[in-house]
Structures are given as C-alpha cells and as structure tokens.
Scaffold this active site. Structure first.
Site, PDB file in Angstrom:
ATOM      1  CG  HIS A  81       4.640   0.981  -9.850  1.00 43.67           C
ATOM      2  ND1 HIS A  81       3.885   0.191 -10.685  1.00 43.67           N
ATOM      3  CD2 HIS A  81       3.778   1.503  -8.948  1.00 43.67           C
ATOM      4  CE1 HIS A  81       2.611   0.244 -10.304  1.00 43.67           C
ATOM      5  NE2 HIS A  81       2.521   1.020  -9.248  1.00 43.67           N
ATOM      6  CG  ASN A 154      -1.764  -0.628 -11.213  1.00 45.66           C
ATOM      7  OD1 ASN A 154      -0.713  -0.119 -11.589  1.00 45.66           O
ATOM      8  ND2 ASN A 154      -2.151  -0.609  -9.957  1.00 45.66           N
ATOM      9  CG  HIS A 345       1.946  13.818 -12.551  1.00 45.08           C
ATOM     10  ND1 HIS A 345       1.006  13.315 -11.670  1.00 45.08           N
ATOM     11  CD2 HIS A 345       2.016  15.140 -12.283  1.00 45.08           C
ATOM     12  CE1 HIS A 345       0.541  14.294 -10.922  1.00 45.08           C
ATOM     13  NE2 HIS A 345       1.131  15.413 -11.275  1.00 45.08           N
TER      14      HIS A 345
HETATM   15 FE1  HDE Z   1       1.027   5.080  -8.301  1.00 44.73          FE
HETATM   16  N1  HDE Z   1       2.776   5.935  -7.737  1.00 44.73           N
HETATM   17  N2  HDE Z   1       0.143   5.776  -6.641  1.00 44.73           N
HETATM   18  N3  HDE Z   1      -0.683   4.083  -8.732  1.00 44.73           N
HETATM   19  N4  HDE Z   1       1.896   4.311  -9.891  1.00 44.73           N
HETATM   20  C1  HDE Z   1       3.941   5.850  -8.393  1.00 44.73           C
HETATM   21  O1  HDE Z   1       5.317   7.686  -8.811  1.00 44.73           O
HETATM   22  C2  HDE Z   1       0.652   6.725  -5.846  1.00 44.73           C
HETATM   23  C3  HDE Z   1      -1.841   4.101  -8.043  1.00 44.73           C
HETATM   24  C4  HDE Z   1       1.300   3.570 -10.872  1.00 44.73           C
HETATM   25  O2  HDE Z   1       6.446   3.279 -14.560  1.00 44.73           O
HETATM   26  C5  HDE Z   1       4.991   6.757  -7.830  1.00 44.73           C
HETATM   27  O3  HDE Z   1       6.922   8.136 -10.303  1.00 44.73           O
HETATM   28  C6  HDE Z   1      -0.320   7.108  -4.845  1.00 44.73           C
HETATM   29  C7  HDE Z   1      -2.911   3.540  -8.796  1.00 44.73           C
HETATM   30  C8  HDE Z   1       2.272   3.159 -11.840  1.00 44.73           C
HETATM   31  O4  HDE Z   1       7.288   5.042 -13.594  1.00 44.73           O
HETATM   32  C9  HDE Z   1       4.285   7.409  -6.653  1.00 44.73           C
HETATM   33  C10 HDE Z   1      -1.416   6.341  -5.074  1.00 44.73           C
HETATM   34  C11 HDE Z   1      -2.346   3.163  -9.976  1.00 44.73           C
HETATM   35  C12 HDE Z   1       3.481   3.692 -11.416  1.00 44.73           C
HETATM   36  C13 HDE Z   1       2.902   6.843  -6.766  1.00 44.73           C
HETATM   37  C14 HDE Z   1      -1.125   5.516  -6.211  1.00 44.73           C
HETATM   38  C15 HDE Z   1      -0.956   3.506  -9.917  1.00 44.73           C
HETATM   39  C16 HDE Z   1       3.210   4.406 -10.201  1.00 44.73           C
HETATM   40  C17 HDE Z   1       6.313   6.098  -7.527  1.00 44.73           C
HETATM   41  C18 HDE Z   1      -2.707   6.324  -4.297  1.00 44.73           C
HETATM   42  C19 HDE Z   1      -3.027   2.474 -11.158  1.00 44.73           C
HETATM   43  C20 HDE Z   1       4.830   3.527 -12.066  1.00 44.73           C
HETATM   44  C21 HDE Z   1       7.257   6.533  -8.625  1.00 44.73           C
HETATM   45  C22 HDE Z   1      -3.340   7.590  -4.222  1.00 44.73           C
HETATM   46  C23 HDE Z   1      -4.069   3.273 -11.750  1.00 44.73           C
HETATM   47  C24 HDE Z   1       5.053   4.536 -13.148  1.00 44.73           C
HETATM   48  C25 HDE Z   1       6.530   7.528  -9.341  1.00 44.73           C
HETATM   49  C26 HDE Z   1       6.364   4.261 -13.839  1.00 44.73           C
HETATM   50  C27 HDE Z   1       4.175   5.102  -9.481  1.00 44.73           C
HETATM   51  C28 HDE Z   1       1.919   7.239  -5.948  1.00 44.73           C
HETATM   52  C29 HDE Z   1      -2.035   4.561  -6.689  1.00 44.73           C
HETATM   53  C30 HDE Z   1      -0.074   3.214 -11.005  1.00 44.73           C
HETATM   54  C31 HDE Z   1       4.882   7.163  -5.289  1.00 44.73           C
HETATM   55  C32 HDE Z   1      -0.101   8.125  -3.763  1.00 44.73           C
HETATM   56  C33 HDE Z   1      -4.370   3.418  -8.391  1.00 44.73           C
HETATM   57  C34 HDE Z   1       2.029   2.308 -13.086  1.00 44.73           C
HETATM   58  O5  HDE Z   1       4.259   8.799  -6.787  1.00 44.73           O
END
Ligand code: HDE
Length: 706
Positions: A81, A154, A345
């Site tokens: 993202h 999402n 978060h």
């Molecule tokens: Fe994320 N995700 N994600 N994700 N995610 C990040 O956190 C992660 C997942 C989503 O505009 C990171 O601050 C794991 C689902 C958005 O700043 C990170 C797993 C959904 C954003 C991270 C998921 C999301 C992130 C990278 C699986 C939809 C951007 C930067 C367990 C429900 C937020 C950060 C923004 C961002 C981890 C799965 C949505 C790496 C480990 C499912 C919208 O921490």
C-alpha cells in the site's frame, strides 16, 4: 473544468481534530528565512568558500544543515500500500446503535466524528501509476472521543489468503521479481501466478482482482470492506459478529483495461487528481457505512466459515444495514506530514468494537505496529499530528526516538503512591476497554480448520453473478495476465485451477493463452448468484462526470453554450478541447477559451465526448487525426458520444461507422442508442442535453462492446 452547478465551497467546519492540527500548521509566508535553530540566513544560494573559486568550508552551518536535512528527508515507503492518497472529513451515524454497540461515536446523529481516509494501491511503489490493475486499500481513522478507531479495509470483500502467516509469501510473489525488479505494480508475471496456482485459497480474490473492481474509475466510486470479521459489543455485553462496508453514494464504477493502461502513461496521478479536484471543487465524496451482523449462536449456520477472510457474507443472505455516512471535505495540507505519516492499525479499536478469531485478522494485529516502528522511526509515532487522538492520552510509556511530550514529575510506573496511583485504569463503567470474554480451548496446533477448506464454491458464486460484459472483462484480464506469464506449466495450471470454478471460464482462459482446455469441463456445482457483487445494479448518476467538447474555429456558439448550460445543471463538468490553447472563434465572432488540447489530454480522461456543430469547425476537426483518435478511443471504451448538426458528420469519419448515429429520417429528432446521442436541430438543445446526460449516467455502454 467548468460547471454551472452551485458548488458547495463552504470552508469545512472546524472540529477538534482540525483545531489540534492547526497548532502544527505553518505556511512560513512573509517570514525571513532561518536555520532550524532560528538564526536568520543571509544567503542560501552560495556555500561558504575559501575564495570565490575555492573549496567549501566545514564551518558553513547553513550548508551542512540544509544538506543533512535533505539527505534524510525520505522514510521507507509502506511495504504494501505504498501508493496512496488521502483526505479529511467527518462521519455521522444515522441513528443510535446502542442495540448493537456501545461505541460512543455510533450513538448520537448530531456528532460529527473527524476522519482521515487513505486510499491506496497494494502492489506498486510510491511513485507507481494510479490506474494499474490492483486491489485498493480503503483505510479510515476515526478520531473518536474515546480514542482512535481504525477501519483498515480493501475494495474487495475477500482476501487472497486465510492465515496471516502466508502474507509475506503472497506479497513477495506479487511484488516485482527480485532479480530484475520487473514488473512494477502488476500481477501479470510468473511469480504471482506460480503462487496462485500453488495456493488454491487465492482463487476467489484473484477473480475479484481480474474483474472490473481491479480498475476503479474513481476513489469516489469505490466500495470498501473490512474483509475481516470483528465483533460489536453492546452495553449489556452482548456480542455479535460484524463485517463493515463502505458504499459510495456515486455508485461503483470502473475503467476499461485499455483505458487504464493508457491513463497510466498520460496521467499516472489520475485517481489522486480526481479525488483532490473533486474536494477542491466542493464535490465532497460520500460513503455510507453499512454493517452485516451475525448472532453468535448463528456462527455455524452458513455453508462457509464466517471467520474465513476468503469468503464474503452474501448481502442477500446477511443484509447490509446502513448506519451512517462519511463525507470527505478537505484535502491534506501536506502530503508527507499527513498522508505519508498516517499510521493505521486494525488493532486500534474503541470500547464496543472487538476482534474475532479470524486467523488473518490475528496476523494483522501484530504486523501494523511493527511496520510503523521502522517506517516512522520509533515508538512515538502516535504523537505525529495526524496520528494523535483527540481523546486525552495518559500513560507511563516514556522516552524513545522523537518524543514530543514533556512528561513532568517522577512517576512513570503503576501502581504508585507518589501520584495517587495515577494515571489509573478506568472501570468498564468509566468506558475502560474490556476485551470480550470468550471461552477458548483446543490443542496447541499448526493447522487450518477443515471449515476453511473449500476454495471454489464462493468463487463460482462471484463468477455466476457477473453480467456477460463483466465476464468478458475477466476473461480478457486472464488473457492479459497469463499472456505475460512465461512458464507454460503455470499457464496450464491456471486453466486447471479455474476449471474448479467454472468449466466455461477455464475453456475460455485456455483459448487465449496457448494451453490445453481442461479435458473435462469442471465447476463447483454452485448455481446461485449474488446480484449485489455485480456492478450492473449500482447507482447511475451523471453528477461530477467529465465531458470533453471538441470544437475548432467556426463552431456553433449558441449550440455549444446551450449544451453546456444543460449538462452543467446536471452537475457535469466540461472542457473545451481543440488543437491549440487560446481562444476559438465562432462564425459571428463570439469566442470560447480552449481548456485542453489533443496533446495535453485524451478521451481516456473523460466520461463522454460531445462534438458540437459548425461547418468549418467540423471540417477542421475532420482533418486532425488526433481528433478522430479521441473519438475512436471513447467509442472503444464504451463511452457516451454526443454530436449535434454537422458534428454528426464527424462521427461518420471515425470507427463509429457502421453503428447508427442518427434517427432513420436523419432529421430533427433526438436519437439515442448504445450511447450515441445525436440531434440535427438546435431548437431543442435542452432535450439533447437531457438525453446526453441520461446516457452519461449509464457510465458505459457495454452493448457496443469493448
Ligand atoms: Fe494490510 N498491511 N496486511 N491488509 N493493509 C499494511 O501496514 C498486513 C490486509 C491494508 O493506508 C502494512 O502501515 C498483514 C487485509 C491497508 O496506510 C502492513 C496482512 C487488508 C493498508 C500490513 C494484511 C489490509 C495496509 C503496511 C495479513 C484489508 C494501508 C504499512 C495478515 C482488510 C494502510 C502499514 C494505509 C497496510 C500487514 C492483510 C488492508 C505491512 C500481515 C486483509 C488498507 O503492516
């Protein structure tokens, strides 16, 4: 862009978050230049040298400071993202939600809870193009009176994987390949599809990615989903499972693939610009918040596991209750300070909202803080203005990089007697957060629940729910993606895997990618549909759409001005497009200013095209390949094309040939068919504008087919 409709340009009302941010804002206007130490600077163009042609001196503190700051002015981009755009706004609940949750911001319809929303792409780097095929993030920070609540979703209701443990694998596979860092911001390559065919749980979200949802027309026309299952808890401690939805008031609309690719070159900031411009023009994007609720006793009543993030809860089975509305009414002041530094978060919840055992959510609960620690350089990122709650923060956390608070006194531990044991924990009655009490037992085991093992039934449900054009777009997307995969075995396995979803789908994928069709057409046996997941039934509204008016010297002034009056009334924006910037003159010397040229724009940047009459204007346009290309592209992309009087003759010189462009008698009547709207008469430009507006509201005319 010109729009006659009255704009809502009122300055957004101040709320406590805005007032808090105000303390940190500065435009430095009218001030003298200083160093970071506040010392006034007399020259910022020349370094201090030993002689005017000599070496730079170490003692040049201004040079050293300016350069050091510059050298350090980047932070790591988000690992996923990375590319995003954001806006401020507020949320209001429609009626008290006390029956379902004690969350205070969901009780009083008169309360405007400030929000900051960041939309994002998943795969590409920070500088990648907006319109690539990708899942989009939709992250909302609610600054509630009880602390920050983050809804980090999402634009699809399902995810690729079921357990957080597999996330690094998924992301490694979809990111550019590690040896040559190719391709940027694209899933169309071997490692992604290798992962997909080796991980059948990806089938469902992959189909959503390849559908029109993967190429949104606008961040203002995009749904958001929590994907993960949470809980709502009311004052009596009763819990229900919940999934959250954002529903855009403008409906859900998409680009077409050819257009998305061309936009990536012509305007890589297309979606970001669209959001920014709309808010600046007072056309505030609005999204309604919906909840789907499942009673705890119904946890096992479905033919899928409600904790499985690769499944959606069909709206026809679990209705979406609309509970409030979010309005985005202010752009950020500074991209880095706000949009880049905002830290979301899914673990940021407030009393009344709790987690479920969804194993993907559980993985997320660890990852987000961990990622912020490296991205934002230490444990104090909650003190960065955009991340600060409006609720008071009091605890014994101390020190660390970039600590802003000056904690007074000696006490930084609990319990204590020296400060009357303060700050002290709050009771539940005082809204202290108490985790939902849930009985959990089981063997310590690394295993996926059997209830998570079906990967194809809902994928078929999604496929069945697509209209014919939507299905065709998915097949085309497979042909593009798999067409770029080099490994023939992977291509074959894609066909075999999606044969589990639908035999016809697999046969059609195979036909375009040079591998064998499945020996036996398969499927999962599901014949149901979920109409809510198709975009066919979405809101149809011409408001905020953009129309290109093609004109040259000799255009018909009354015709074009009446057209503009008509469509502006419907909230449509218009640009005058011609060969050169400057003024164009009509037959009786009236003039119009050209806003864009064929060089600086393309029909890919508009929702519709209108060719106005005027013999000379049309003759001139006919001789311009760029003008014809402009119309041909709009035609190919299934957009509304309008023309009046001589303008209709220009259509005949394009690829529209063969499609009917006027009524049978070719006379005065308004003609409207398959998105071609024409009229050989000026008397009733009002009805022409209305017919044109109605066609624009349809978004695209797939019956013409792309
Ligand atoms: Fe994320 N995700 N994600 N994700 N995610 C990040 O956190 C992660 C997942 C989503 O505009 C990171 O601050 C794991 C689902 C958005 O700043 C990170 C797993 C959904 C954003 C991270 C998921 C999301 C992130 C990278 C699986 C939809 C951007 C930067 C367990 C429900 C937020 C950060 C923004 C961002 C981890 C799965 C949505 C790496 C480990 C499912 C919208 O921490």
């Amino acid at each position: 862009m010109d729009n006659g409709k009255q704009q809502n340009k009122s300055t957004p009302q101040k709320n406590s978050k805005d007032e808090q941010l105000e303390n940190f804002r500065s435009n430095h206007g009218g001030e003298k230049l200083t160093t970071d130490q506040g010392v006034r600077v007399s020259n910022t163009d020349d370094s201090l040298k030993a002689g005017d042609r000599g070496p730079t001196l170490m003692e040049d503190f201004h040079f050293r400071e300016k350069m050091t700051h510059f050298d350090h002015e980047r932070i790591p981009e988000r690992v996923v993202h990375a590319r995003g755009s954001a806006a401020h706004g507020y949320f209001q609940v429609y009626e008290p939600m006390a029956e379902f949750t004690k969350a205070k911001f969901l009780q009083d319809p008169s309360v405007k809870t400030p929000v900051f929303v960041r939309f994002s792409n998943v795969v590409g780097s920070r500088g990648s193009a907006d319109t690539v095929r990708d899942i989009r993030g939709f992250a909302t920070k609610f600054y509630t009176e009880d602390g920050n609540y983050d809804l980090v979703g999402n634009n699809t209701p399902v995810f690729f994987i079921q357990d957080g443990m597999k996330f690094p694998d998924l992301i490694h596979a979809i990111k550019p390949e590690p040896d040559n860092e190719i391709p940027q911001a694209s899933s169309a390559h071997d490692t992604f599809w290798d992962f997909v065919v080796s991980t059948p749980e990806t089938a469902h979200n992959t189909l959503w990615l390849l559908s029109d949802r993967g190429i949104t027309r606008s961040l203002r026309m995009m749904e958001g989903f929590s994907i993960n299952t949470f809980r709502l808890i009311n004052e009596q401690g009763k819990a229900r499972f919940v999934r959250f939805h954002w529903k855009p008031k403008l409906g859900v609309h998409s680009l077409v693939w050819d257009e998305a690719q061309k936009l990536a070159g012509k305007d890589p900031d297309y979606l970001r610009r669209d959001l920014w411009d709309a808010i600046n023009m007072g056309e505030y994007p609005e999204y309604e918040l919906g909840i789907q609720l499942i009673e705890e006793e119904d946890e096992f009543s479905f033919d899928f596991d409600i904790l499985d993030a690769t499944k959606f809860w069909p709206e026809e089975v679990v209705p979406v209750k609309i509970i409030g509305k979010m309005t985005l009414n202010k752009n950020q002041d500074n991209f880095f300070a706000e949009t880049e530094q905002v830290a979301f978060h899914p673990g940021n919840v407030v009393a009344g909202i709790d987690f479920s055992n969804d194993p993907l959510l559980q993985g997320r609960l660890f990852s987000y803080t961990d990622t912020q620690l490296i991205r934002l350089g230490g444990p104090n990122f909650h003190e960065i203005p955009i991340n600060r709650p409006v609720a008071p923060v009091n605890n014994n956390q101390r020190d660390g990089y970039h600590r802003m608070t000056i904690d007074q006194g000696k006490v930084s531990y609990s319990p204590n007697t020296m400060q009357g044991n303060s700050p002290e924990p709050a009771s539940e009655a005082e809204n202290g957060y108490v985790h939902h009490v849930e009985k959990v037992e089981g063997k310590k085991i690394r295993k996926r629940s059997d209830s998570f093992k079906d990967h194809f039934k809902q994928t078929t449900l999604f496929w069945n729910s697509m209209s014919d054009p939507e299905k065709q777009h998915i097949i085309d997307a497979f042909h593009f993606e798999i067409g770029k995969v080099k490994d023939k075995q992977i291509k074959q396995r894609v066909v075999d895997m999606f044969n589990n979803v639908d035999g016809q789908l697999a046969i059609q994928i195979a036909a375009g990618v040079g591998v064998d069709a499945p020996k036996t057409p398969g499927g999962s046996g599901v014949t149901d549909t979920s109409p809510a997941v198709s975009q066919v039934g979405t809101v149809k509204d011409a408001g905020t759409r953009k129309v290109a008016i093609l004109a040259e010297n000799g255009f018909n002034y009354p015709e074009v001005t009446k057209f503009m009056e008509g469509v502006h009334r419907a909230g449509i924006h218009t640009d005058i497009i011609s060969k050169n910037l400057g003024m164009i003159t009509c037959a009786d010397d009236q003039q119009l200013e050209v806003t864009k040229t064929f060089l600086t724009t393309g029909s890919i940047m508009y929702d519709a095209v209108y060719v106005t009459g005027g013999k000379k204007s049309v003759e001139n346009l006919m001789g311009q390949k760029d003008a014809l290309h402009f119309i041909n592209d709009a035609f190919k992309h299934a957009k509304t094309i309008g023309a009046t009087n001589e303008g209709i003759d220009l259509l005949a010189s394009t690829e529209i040939q063969g499609v009917k462009t006027a009524g049978s008698d070719n006379t005065a009547e308004l003609f409207s068919d398959k998105g071609i709207v024409t009229m050989r008469n000026m008397k009733d430009m009002k009805s022409f504008s209305e017919g044109f507006t109605n066609a624009v509201a349809q978004h695209r005319h797939w019956e013409r087919q792309v």
